[in-house]
Motif scaffolding. Sequence first.
Motif, PDB file in Angstrom:
ATOM      1  N   TRP A  37       0.782  -1.233   0.000  1.00  0.00           N
ATOM      2  CA  TRP A  37       0.000   0.000   0.000  1.00  0.00           C
ATOM      3  C   TRP A  37       0.813   1.282   0.000  1.00  0.00           C
ATOM      4  O   TRP A  37       0.255   2.367   0.056  1.00  0.00           O
ATOM      5  CB  TRP A  37      -1.048   0.005   1.102  1.00  0.00           C
ATOM      6  CG  TRP A  37      -0.583  -0.241   2.487  1.00  0.00           C
ATOM      7  CD1 TRP A  37      -0.348  -1.455   3.057  1.00  0.00           C
ATOM      8  CD2 TRP A  37      -0.320   0.722   3.508  1.00  0.00           C
ATOM      9  NE1 TRP A  37       0.053  -1.308   4.355  1.00  0.00           N
ATOM     10  CE2 TRP A  37       0.079   0.019   4.663  1.00  0.00           C
ATOM     11  CE3 TRP A  37      -0.380   2.111   3.570  1.00  0.00           C
ATOM     12  CZ2 TRP A  37       0.415   0.643   5.859  1.00  0.00           C
ATOM     13  CZ3 TRP A  37      -0.046   2.739   4.761  1.00  0.00           C
ATOM     14  CH2 TRP A  37       0.342   2.005   5.880  1.00  0.00           C
ATOM     15  N   VAL A  38       2.121   1.175  -0.118  1.00  0.00           N
ATOM     16  CA  VAL A  38       2.889   2.416  -0.090  1.00  0.00           C
ATOM     17  C   VAL A  38       2.722   3.198  -1.400  1.00  0.00           C
ATOM     18  O   VAL A  38       2.654   4.421  -1.389  1.00  0.00           O
ATOM     19  CB  VAL A  38       4.361   2.166   0.290  1.00  0.00           C
ATOM     20  CG1 VAL A  38       5.084   1.377  -0.765  1.00  0.00           C
ATOM     21  CG2 VAL A  38       5.078   3.472   0.548  1.00  0.00           C
ATOM     22  N   ILE A  39       2.584   2.495  -2.507  1.00  0.00           N
ATOM     23  CA  ILE A  39       2.371   3.212  -3.772  1.00  0.00           C
ATOM     24  C   ILE A  39       0.971   3.837  -3.827  1.00  0.00           C
ATOM     25  O   ILE A  39       0.830   5.012  -4.155  1.00  0.00           O
ATOM     26  CB  ILE A  39       2.656   2.295  -4.982  1.00  0.00           C
ATOM     27  CG1 ILE A  39       4.179   2.133  -5.161  1.00  0.00           C
ATOM     28  CG2 ILE A  39       2.047   2.825  -6.268  1.00  0.00           C
ATOM     29  CD1 ILE A  39       4.933   3.357  -5.635  1.00  0.00           C
ATOM     30  N   PRO A  40      -0.086   3.089  -3.449  1.00  0.00           N
ATOM     31  CA  PRO A  40      -1.386   3.764  -3.326  1.00  0.00           C
ATOM     32  C   PRO A  40      -1.339   4.973  -2.392  1.00  0.00           C
ATOM     33  O   PRO A  40      -1.945   6.013  -2.673  1.00  0.00           O
ATOM     34  CB  PRO A  40      -2.304   2.673  -2.754  1.00  0.00           C
ATOM     35  CG  PRO A  40      -1.711   1.402  -3.219  1.00  0.00           C
ATOM     36  CD  PRO A  40      -0.228   1.626  -3.297  1.00  0.00           C
ATOM     37  N   LEU A  41      -0.582   4.858  -1.316  1.00  0.00           N
ATOM     38  CA  LEU A  41      -0.466   5.974  -0.384  1.00  0.00           C
ATOM     39  C   LEU A  41       0.184   7.172  -1.068  1.00  0.00           C
ATOM     40  O   LEU A  41      -0.232   8.320  -0.887  1.00  0.00           O
ATOM     41  CB  LEU A  41       0.357   5.536   0.828  1.00  0.00           C
ATOM     42  CG  LEU A  41       0.491   6.539   1.963  1.00  0.00           C
ATOM     43  CD1 LEU A  41      -0.854   6.836   2.592  1.00  0.00           C
ATOM     44  CD2 LEU A  41       1.441   6.027   3.037  1.00  0.00           C
ATOM     45  N   TYR A  42       1.204   6.879  -1.862  1.00  0.00           N
ATOM     46  CA  TYR A  42       1.877   7.936  -2.639  1.00  0.00           C
ATOM     47  C   TYR A  42       0.872   8.636  -3.549  1.00  0.00           C
ATOM     48  O   TYR A  42       0.770   9.860  -3.569  1.00  0.00           O
ATOM     49  CB  TYR A  42       3.004   7.295  -3.447  1.00  0.00           C
ATOM     50  CG  TYR A  42       3.691   8.201  -4.450  1.00  0.00           C
ATOM     51  CD1 TYR A  42       4.808   8.950  -4.088  1.00  0.00           C
ATOM     52  CD2 TYR A  42       3.258   8.284  -5.774  1.00  0.00           C
ATOM     53  CE1 TYR A  42       5.464   9.758  -4.998  1.00  0.00           C
ATOM     54  CE2 TYR A  42       3.896   9.086  -6.696  1.00  0.00           C
ATOM     55  CZ  TYR A  42       5.000   9.833  -6.309  1.00  0.00           C
ATOM     56  OH  TYR A  42       5.633  10.623  -7.218  1.00  0.00           O
ATOM     57  N   LEU A  43       0.095   7.823  -4.269  1.00  0.00           N
ATOM     58  CA  LEU A  43      -0.876   8.406  -5.200  1.00  0.00           C
ATOM     59  C   LEU A  43      -1.936   9.206  -4.446  1.00  0.00           C
ATOM     60  O   LEU A  43      -2.373  10.261  -4.894  1.00  0.00           O
ATOM     61  CB  LEU A  43      -1.524   7.296  -6.034  1.00  0.00           C
ATOM     62  CG  LEU A  43      -0.547   6.517  -6.911  1.00  0.00           C
ATOM     63  CD1 LEU A  43      -1.251   5.367  -7.626  1.00  0.00           C
ATOM     64  CD2 LEU A  43       0.119   7.436  -7.931  1.00  0.00           C
ATOM     65  N   LEU A  44      -2.315   8.681  -3.289  1.00  0.00           N
ATOM     66  CA  LEU A  44      -3.353   9.334  -2.488  1.00  0.00           C
ATOM     67  C   LEU A  44      -2.884  10.700  -1.971  1.00  0.00           C
ATOM     68  O   LEU A  44      -3.595  11.699  -2.084  1.00  0.00           O
ATOM     69  CB  LEU A  44      -3.698   8.422  -1.311  1.00  0.00           C
ATOM     70  CG  LEU A  44      -5.063   8.610  -0.691  1.00  0.00           C
ATOM     71  CD1 LEU A  44      -6.129   8.132  -1.652  1.00  0.00           C
ATOM     72  CD2 LEU A  44      -5.145   7.840   0.616  1.00  0.00           C
ATOM     73  N   MET A  75      -4.317  14.358  -2.839  1.00  0.00           N
ATOM     74  CA  MET A  75      -4.751  15.332  -1.829  1.00  0.00           C
ATOM     75  C   MET A  75      -3.921  16.599  -1.889  1.00  0.00           C
ATOM     76  O   MET A  75      -4.227  17.570  -1.188  1.00  0.00           O
ATOM     77  CB  MET A  75      -4.591  14.733  -0.422  1.00  0.00           C
ATOM     78  CG  MET A  75      -5.557  13.630  -0.090  1.00  0.00           C
ATOM     79  SD  MET A  75      -5.177  13.048   1.582  1.00  0.00           S
ATOM     80  CE  MET A  75      -6.359  11.751   1.765  1.00  0.00           C
ATOM     81  N   ILE A 111      -0.853  16.887  -0.798  1.00  0.00           N
ATOM     82  CA  ILE A 111       0.035  17.046   0.359  1.00  0.00           C
ATOM     83  C   ILE A 111       1.301  16.220   0.209  1.00  0.00           C
ATOM     84  O   ILE A 111       2.033  16.018   1.170  1.00  0.00           O
ATOM     85  CB  ILE A 111      -0.675  16.682   1.688  1.00  0.00           C
ATOM     86  CG1 ILE A 111      -1.256  15.281   1.620  1.00  0.00           C
ATOM     87  CG2 ILE A 111      -1.749  17.690   2.023  1.00  0.00           C
ATOM     88  CD1 ILE A 111      -1.756  14.786   2.958  1.00  0.00           C
ATOM     89  N   LEU A 112       1.565  15.733  -1.014  1.00  0.00           N
ATOM     90  CA  LEU A 112       2.813  15.008  -1.241  1.00  0.00           C
ATOM     91  C   LEU A 112       3.977  15.970  -1.073  1.00  0.00           C
ATOM     92  O   LEU A 112       3.902  17.109  -1.515  1.00  0.00           O
ATOM     93  CB  LEU A 112       2.818  14.421  -2.659  1.00  0.00           C
ATOM     94  CG  LEU A 112       3.996  13.531  -3.016  1.00  0.00           C
ATOM     95  CD1 LEU A 112       4.002  12.277  -2.174  1.00  0.00           C
ATOM     96  CD2 LEU A 112       3.945  13.164  -4.486  1.00  0.00           C
ATOM     97  N   GLN A 129      -0.571  12.452  -3.224  1.00  0.00           N
ATOM     98  CA  GLN A 129      -0.414  13.309  -4.401  1.00  0.00           C
ATOM     99  C   GLN A 129      -1.759  13.915  -4.788  1.00  0.00           C
ATOM    100  O   GLN A 129      -1.872  15.091  -5.075  1.00  0.00           O
ATOM    101  CB  GLN A 129       0.156  12.473  -5.548  1.00  0.00           C
ATOM    102  CG  GLN A 129       0.361  13.234  -6.839  1.00  0.00           C
ATOM    103  CD  GLN A 129       0.972  12.340  -7.906  1.00  0.00           C
ATOM    104  OE1 GLN A 129       2.124  11.960  -7.830  1.00  0.00           O
ATOM    105  NE2 GLN A 129       0.186  11.969  -8.896  1.00  0.00           N
ATOM    106  N   ILE A 188       9.536   7.409  -0.086  1.00  0.00           N
ATOM    107  CA  ILE A 188       8.500   7.473  -1.106  1.00  0.00           C
ATOM    108  C   ILE A 188       7.719   8.787  -1.020  1.00  0.00           C
ATOM    109  O   ILE A 188       7.368   9.374  -2.025  1.00  0.00           O
ATOM    110  CB  ILE A 188       7.517   6.287  -0.955  1.00  0.00           C
ATOM    111  CG1 ILE A 188       8.278   4.966  -0.999  1.00  0.00           C
ATOM    112  CG2 ILE A 188       6.419   6.332  -1.998  1.00  0.00           C
ATOM    113  CD1 ILE A 188       8.546   4.391  -2.338  1.00  0.00           C
ATOM    114  N   LEU A 189       7.458   9.253   0.185  1.00  0.00           N
ATOM    115  CA  LEU A 189       6.510  10.366   0.327  1.00  0.00           C
ATOM    116  C   LEU A 189       7.156  11.740   0.351  1.00  0.00           C
ATOM    117  O   LEU A 189       6.480  12.742   0.537  1.00  0.00           O
ATOM    118  CB  LEU A 189       5.675  10.182   1.608  1.00  0.00           C
ATOM    119  CG  LEU A 189       4.837   8.911   1.655  1.00  0.00           C
ATOM    120  CD1 LEU A 189       4.094   8.820   2.965  1.00  0.00           C
ATOM    121  CD2 LEU A 189       3.858   8.861   0.495  1.00  0.00           C
ATOM    122  N   THR A 190       8.465  11.809   0.196  1.00  0.00           N
ATOM    123  CA  THR A 190       9.093  13.127   0.181  1.00  0.00           C
ATOM    124  C   THR A 190       9.798  13.359  -1.141  1.00  0.00           C
ATOM    125  O   THR A 190      10.161  12.424  -1.841  1.00  0.00           O
ATOM    126  CB  THR A 190      10.127  13.289   1.307  1.00  0.00           C
ATOM    127  OG1 THR A 190      11.189  12.375   1.073  1.00  0.00           O
ATOM    128  CG2 THR A 190       9.526  13.051   2.659  1.00  0.00           C
TER     129      THR A 190
END
Lengths: 250, 284, 438
Positions: A101-108, A112, A114-115, A110, A195-197
């Motif tokens: 779920w880290v890639i879905p989280l990235y997309l999410l 929103m 707030i990426l 993005q 991934i998220l930064t």
Amino acid sequence: MTLLLVLPVAWMVLTAIRPASGVFYVHRGTEFTLGNFAEALAKPEMKEAFVNSALIATLATVFSLAVTITSGYMLSRFSGAASNLWFGLIYLFRCIPYISWVIPLYLLTQWMGILDTYLGLLLPHIAIHICFFSWIMKGFFDGIEPEAEYAAYIDGCSRWGAFIRIALPMATPGIVALFILSWLYTWNEFLFALILTGSRTTMLTVRMAQFVHETGIEWHLMSATAVMAIGPALIVTLFAQEYVVKGLKI
Amino acid sequence: MLALILPALVILVAFQIVPILIGANASFRSWSLFNPQKTFVGLANYRRILADPLFYGTVLPNTFLFMLASVSGGLLAGLGLATLINRRFRGQRLVRTAILLPLMVPPVVAAIMITWMFNDQFGIANVILEALGLEPVAWLVSRWTSLAIVIGTDIWLWTPWFTLLILAALQTLPVEPHEAARMDGAGPWQVFRNITLPLLRPVLMVCITIRTIDAFRVFDIVWTITKGGPARSTEVFSIYAYKQAFVYLNFDLGAAASMIGAGIIMVVGGVLYKVLSYVVEVSR
Amino acid sequence: MSEQRVTVNRRTFLRTVGGGLALGLGAAAPAGAQQMDLKIGYMPHPIHENSIKWMKVWATEHKVALTLVPTSYEVYVEKMTANLTSRGGQYDVIWHNDDWGQLWGRYLEPVDDVPAIKKMSRFLYEPPFVWEGKDTGVAFVETIGTFFYRTDLLKESEFPRTWDNLVKTCQRLQKDGKVKWGFAGGMKYPHGWFTFFWSIWANGGDLMLPIHERRNEELGRHGWKAAIAEPEAVQAVEFWWDNIKTHKIVPPGQPGYSRDDANAIFMAGDAAITMADTTLYGKFNDPKQSKVAGKISVASFPMGPRAKFKSIAWRDAWAWAIPSHIDPAKKKMAKELLNWINLNREAQVDLWKTTGGFPPNEEVQKELIKTDAVFRKFRAATVESEKIIHGAFYFARWPEFFATGIDHMVKAVTGPRDAIKPTLAEGAKMMSEIAARS
């Protein structure tokens, strides 16, 4: 045994004070330098990363503790459908690996918008801590006999009152332990940070990992940074431990 | 009562549940990372993973071995250390802080350092062996030495975690039963066995269950040290899922493997929790 | 030293074109009063950093802001792929490796209209960076593998031309106590190029049939057949098995080595020969990092007993690419930037001098051949080989294909010698199936 725990860290410290050409055989040679620390710190991004990591670690810890102490208490003291469901959910999510779920989280994040912002990193961290902490806190509250709270009810205390005045102080060592663990976990966390930064909120671990690149690993700089990163971690740990001792005396 | 969990619930839904559902959705579709077609394929991805001899023949055994060794090693070391330092002695603070050191190094960096220490040419491990008059070992070329290094690193990494939590639990324990037992003439081991351990059980139970689940999902240190090699012989389940999703770019297969693994550990963890609860009840 | 170069260039650049530029900018300014910002997604690496150093020069002249977004190699493909497929706006110019061409082709802006591409070898572009007939990346360096050796241990004339000779030379050096190991090279996933792959190519083999074919239509027409169980490849893996266990000219830990491990051994002075990208030259030759600085040279691959050519080398490139979903004005500026870097003689020469990477502009290469003896040597060791091939394949399943190949080769080289052939046969079967899914 304590020595065994310390050895790899000692090795890292030794590597951090060897020049670039001396890191192959860390145990051989007598050239030492403190230049690695200066070189690692020279980049402004590195100082930013220290600040970012400390900020995220502290905020994530404080917010997660704020929301999980109560939910851990609930898991321990209230039985019933809601409590069971909550526990079931936490259990379920703990079991699913980040990989899926880290890639879905990235997309999410993005989506929103707030990426690569503090919020985009902070909220997922809190989500992770919630699961883990509610559960550990449940363990601690389970270990505290509820009789004292019952006594408080009889004295006219409300549920909240009993929780804050009786259960909470008794659980202090556990809360402090969680504070340390949570702070260190976020300080050291890698996958989300990676991934998220992007460029705006880079974390220290990602900067450290960037000493590993296509042409090889800059052991000396990576170690120097990691050694410097122990500093804040040590301060937080010592501070919190001090608090444990004090908390116990009260 | 709902107020107790509402803030937690909102964050959880947004940043964990939704992404997990998206991932779960992908496991039923044809979804390569570079070209997400997202056509529904039913259980085809699950079938392919379950039919992969590597998955059931190497990956799952490695995962269980890792889980058992790492959790029991970390638990025993942590329990031992916590009981030893839960009293006043000179240098107490120094030792306590030293024990926590592994927690202060990012696991990824620690794993890189460990890899270097076990490098067959430069590493300190072979220097020690040679000093003892033994043959140097090419550590990362065989499955069992590689696994041993990974497990050792994990125990090293997680011993402080156990120690810290058990220590905190020891400090919340009431003093009266211990004193009463000592008055009755019980030796230290008997006090530990009959008084301390039963009182510690709620925390131990949670620690063991959580660590079991986390050890089952271990990723970063295995990836950093062996990348699942040599020749995929040390792959654990998260590495397998990661490789499917991000190396082979089959996000669908990676998601399906994750779900299968999650299912397995859910059952294993559930059984373990039940068994431990039972033990706690019985011992009371 | 490199910093100085920037300032010198900035000054000369200003002096020569400053006037004209100011005019151009003056005309463009009213249209976009706000300063344009180009976000560069890259991996921290000396080559990229060199390229970015020159991008900054351009950006200052054109009043464009550059935002640098470094991403670790480990997650580069994943993150970029997620960004491209979701049309995220995190990047305007991204690093593009030759073997990702088919993953990203559909998401990238065609760049055929960048004039600098005309100055480069077409070989670099076809098929890696071509998607539906259009170029999708602008090369900024050629990536070519070569042998590095220690000049204090081997004279140029002594460098082995054949495998037999390589073994004998290494054994002699080790026996004389000159060096710990004859050779060290990366072997484990994903670094099979530096041992298995070059030796298969140097032995007249390839990873797929027909050999040296890289066009997907042709590979498909021949049934997507993997070739690692063919006699040439089997012999190559046996060569490594013998080197590790019988001849003992490479470290026993080599099957577990990434290229970083092998490079470290070479830089520590413990191996006489290694195989690496030419772009490692800058690092190997840096006295701060390497104990063998100043005593290294390059040579072409020693050839195997089944070799079909006198010499062979691979030749590929790294490129910058532009996501197709970004703002047209940004696309235009990005193209101008990429064009400028490749036409700027000073930037191209600087790339070679500081990193050892070949600048893709062939006019600059011709100039360097005339003026730079080291460059001549590098050319002779690599792109002037009798046969030039691509170092990868360009179908979408390539990442899984080559990982499976390397894993089976490692398995073969660490197992019993008589199991090499069956192990590779099993790998070839899996690889063929993977390729056929493309």
